[in-house]
Design a protein around this motif. Structure first.
Motif, PDB file in Angstrom:
ATOM      1  N   ARG A  96       0.967  -1.238   0.209  1.00 57.95           N
ATOM      2  CA  ARG A  96       0.079  -0.027   0.086  1.00 57.95           C
ATOM      3  C   ARG A  96       0.851   1.413  -0.115  1.00 57.95           C
ATOM      4  O   ARG A  96       0.594   2.303  -0.783  1.00 57.95           O
ATOM      5  CB  ARG A  96      -1.078   0.069   1.052  1.00 57.95           C
ATOM      6  CG  ARG A  96      -2.132  -1.136   1.210  1.00 57.95           C
ATOM      7  CD  ARG A  96      -2.799  -0.898   2.378  1.00 57.95           C
ATOM      8  NE  ARG A  96      -3.598   0.408   2.435  1.00 57.95           N
ATOM      9  CZ  ARG A  96      -4.131   0.738   3.540  1.00 57.95           C
ATOM     10  NH1 ARG A  96      -4.328   0.136   4.723  1.00 57.95           N
ATOM     11  NH2 ARG A  96      -4.886   1.960   3.766  1.00 57.95           N
ATOM     12  N   ASP A 140      -5.555   2.887  -3.328  1.00 53.11           N
ATOM     13  CA  ASP A 140      -5.578   2.446  -2.036  1.00 53.11           C
ATOM     14  C   ASP A 140      -6.478   1.762  -1.404  1.00 53.11           C
ATOM     15  O   ASP A 140      -6.414   0.621  -0.663  1.00 53.11           O
ATOM     16  CB  ASP A 140      -5.185   3.846  -0.877  1.00 53.11           C
ATOM     17  CG  ASP A 140      -4.924   3.379   0.462  1.00 53.11           C
ATOM     18  OD1 ASP A 140      -3.705   2.681   0.889  1.00 53.11           O
ATOM     19  OD2 ASP A 140      -5.683   3.602   1.232  1.00 53.11           O
ATOM     20  N   MET A 164      -6.450  -1.925  -3.011  1.00 50.08           N
ATOM     21  CA  MET A 164      -5.227  -2.632  -2.169  1.00 50.08           C
ATOM     22  C   MET A 164      -5.592  -2.973  -0.757  1.00 50.08           C
ATOM     23  O   MET A 164      -5.469  -4.363  -0.480  1.00 50.08           O
ATOM     24  CB  MET A 164      -3.903  -2.036  -2.166  1.00 50.08           C
ATOM     25  CG  MET A 164      -2.801  -2.554  -1.501  1.00 50.08           C
ATOM     26  SD  MET A 164      -2.385  -3.907  -2.617  1.00 50.08           S
ATOM     27  CE  MET A 164      -1.912  -3.117  -4.241  1.00 50.08           C
ATOM     28  N   LEU A 165      -6.359  -2.094  -0.226  1.00 48.96           N
ATOM     29  CA  LEU A 165      -6.885  -2.613   1.227  1.00 48.96           C
ATOM     30  C   LEU A 165      -8.032  -3.625   1.325  1.00 48.96           C
ATOM     31  O   LEU A 165      -7.864  -4.518   1.931  1.00 48.96           O
ATOM     32  CB  LEU A 165      -7.726  -1.314   1.950  1.00 48.96           C
ATOM     33  CG  LEU A 165      -8.134  -1.550   3.291  1.00 48.96           C
ATOM     34  CD1 LEU A 165      -6.901  -1.485   4.265  1.00 48.96           C
ATOM     35  CD2 LEU A 165      -8.764   0.082   3.969  1.00 48.96           C
ATOM     36  N   GLN A 217      -6.427  -6.787   0.685  1.00 49.61           N
ATOM     37  CA  GLN A 217      -5.790  -7.432   1.924  1.00 49.61           C
ATOM     38  C   GLN A 217      -6.706  -8.001   2.746  1.00 49.61           C
ATOM     39  O   GLN A 217      -6.595  -8.947   3.363  1.00 49.61           O
ATOM     40  CB  GLN A 217      -5.205  -6.175   2.753  1.00 49.61           C
ATOM     41  CG  GLN A 217      -4.357  -6.653   3.976  1.00 49.61           C
ATOM     42  CD  GLN A 217      -3.643  -5.291   4.741  1.00 49.61           C
ATOM     43  OE1 GLN A 217      -3.608  -4.378   4.082  1.00 49.61           O
ATOM     44  NE2 GLN A 217      -3.029  -5.658   5.660  1.00 49.61           N
TER      45      GLN A 217
END
Length: 332
Positions: free
Chosen positions: A257, A313, A316-317, A320
């Motif tokens: 990130r 972002d 990507m979060l 995850q």
């Protein structure tokens, strides 16, 4: 008497549940309203400030002018696509007429060389940043795992990382440009040199955060899990796949990130500096153009750059959250 007491207890529970429901509803409403109020406050301050700032190109653009430019930029994109379609239709008709006269004629189709629109520049920047980010991940994650597992390798490579980590990727850009020009020689290159230059620049800024966070995550694995792996005598690759990777995923994604956010900022600056196609070049061209609409078009690009960075972002979060066992590490 017992029935009365039971009813009173039930009534008290219902009231407590109702109060809790109202409290939760109030908290959700607050969470929804606060960002909206913050955005409205920002737009108000922006409008006031814009009306009181005059530049050499006129008034600083307010929200209304920027919204107008979004529509103009989209209309320019539609117009350019219509021109492209008409260009290929003319070629198709011309080739069909030539073949009708000469069946042995081999038709030739020239590529459309019109200017890149704002949307085209967005796609170019996204393609570049994601390609550089993926290439960096392929290099950095295995290297970080190896460093985290080997104290000897860590001691050998850590000085190199510490020396090159603080160097701005933009400082590498002239060297990268010269090397690509010297080594990437082809009459019909699969990728343009400008794309390769930006790709390598993005990769250089992505590598270090991912290597460092991955190695720290691997080195911090719970010792009990390592002991279990040793007791079971797991092969090295199985140990990495079953123990190391799952345990270090939160740290790896933290590095990813960070890298992606830095890469997006660096790419825009690199495109401005090297005049490579993308959003950075769009901003610089508008600045050089100096028309009455340049400021509002630049401001529209700035907002788009920020929104894309935010969405990258968040993406990507979310990735995850899907892959990590530690959901607490992927809350925000």
């Amino acid at each position: 008497m017992s029935l009365l007491i039971r009813n009173l207890i039930n009534l008290d529970r219902e009231q407590s549940f109702s109060e809790q429901s109202l409290l939760m509803a109030g908290q959700k409403l607050k969470q929804a309203l606060l960002p909206i109020l913050g955005l409205l406050g920002f737009l108000l301050m922006w409008s006031i400030a814009a009306n009181n700032v005059t530049t050499s190109l006129g008034k600083f653009p307010g929200p209304g002018a920027v919204i107008t430019q979004f529509d103009n930029l989209y209309q320019e994109h539609v117009s350019e696509r219509d021109k492209e379609l008409a260009f290929y239709e003319r070629q198709h008709k011309r080739n069909a007429d030539r073949i009708a006269k000469d069946p042995n004629y081999v038709p030739k189709v020239r590529a459309y060389t019109g200017k890149e629109t704002f949307l085209d520049q967005i796609l170019t920047s996204l393609k570049t940043v994601l390609s550089g980010f993926i290439l960096a991940a392929i290099i950095a994650i295995p290297l970080g795992i190896a460093i985290g597992l080997s104290h000897t390798l860590n001691q050998a490579i850590n000085p190199i990382i510490q020396v090159f980590k603080p160097v701005s990727p933009l400082a590498w850009l002239p060297l990268v440009t010269m090397l690509v020009s010297a080594l990437y020689v082809s009459d019909d290159p699969f990728f343009s040199k400008s794309f390769v230059n930006s790709l390598i620049t993005v990769t250089l800024c992505c590598v270090w955060p991912m290597v460092i966070n991955t190695s720290v995550g691997v080195a911090s694995i719970n010792q009990d899990w390592v002991n279990v792996s040793q007791v079971l005598r797991l092969p090295a690759l199985t140990h990495v796949r079953k123990i190391v990777l799952p345990a270090s995923i939160p740290a790896i994604f933290t590095g990813m990130r960070m890298s992606l956010g830095i890469a997006w900022m660096v790419l825009i600056a690199a495109e401005m500096l090297a005049q490579n196609p993308g959003l950075g070049k769009f901003v610089w061209d508008e600045f050089q153009n100096g028309s009455s609409q340049s400021l509002s078009r630049i401001m529209a690009a700035v907002i788009v750059i920020g929104l894309i960075g935010f969405l990258l972002d968040r993406a990507m979060l979310q990735l995850q959250r899907w892959l990590s066992w530690d959901k607490a590490s992927a809350k925000r």
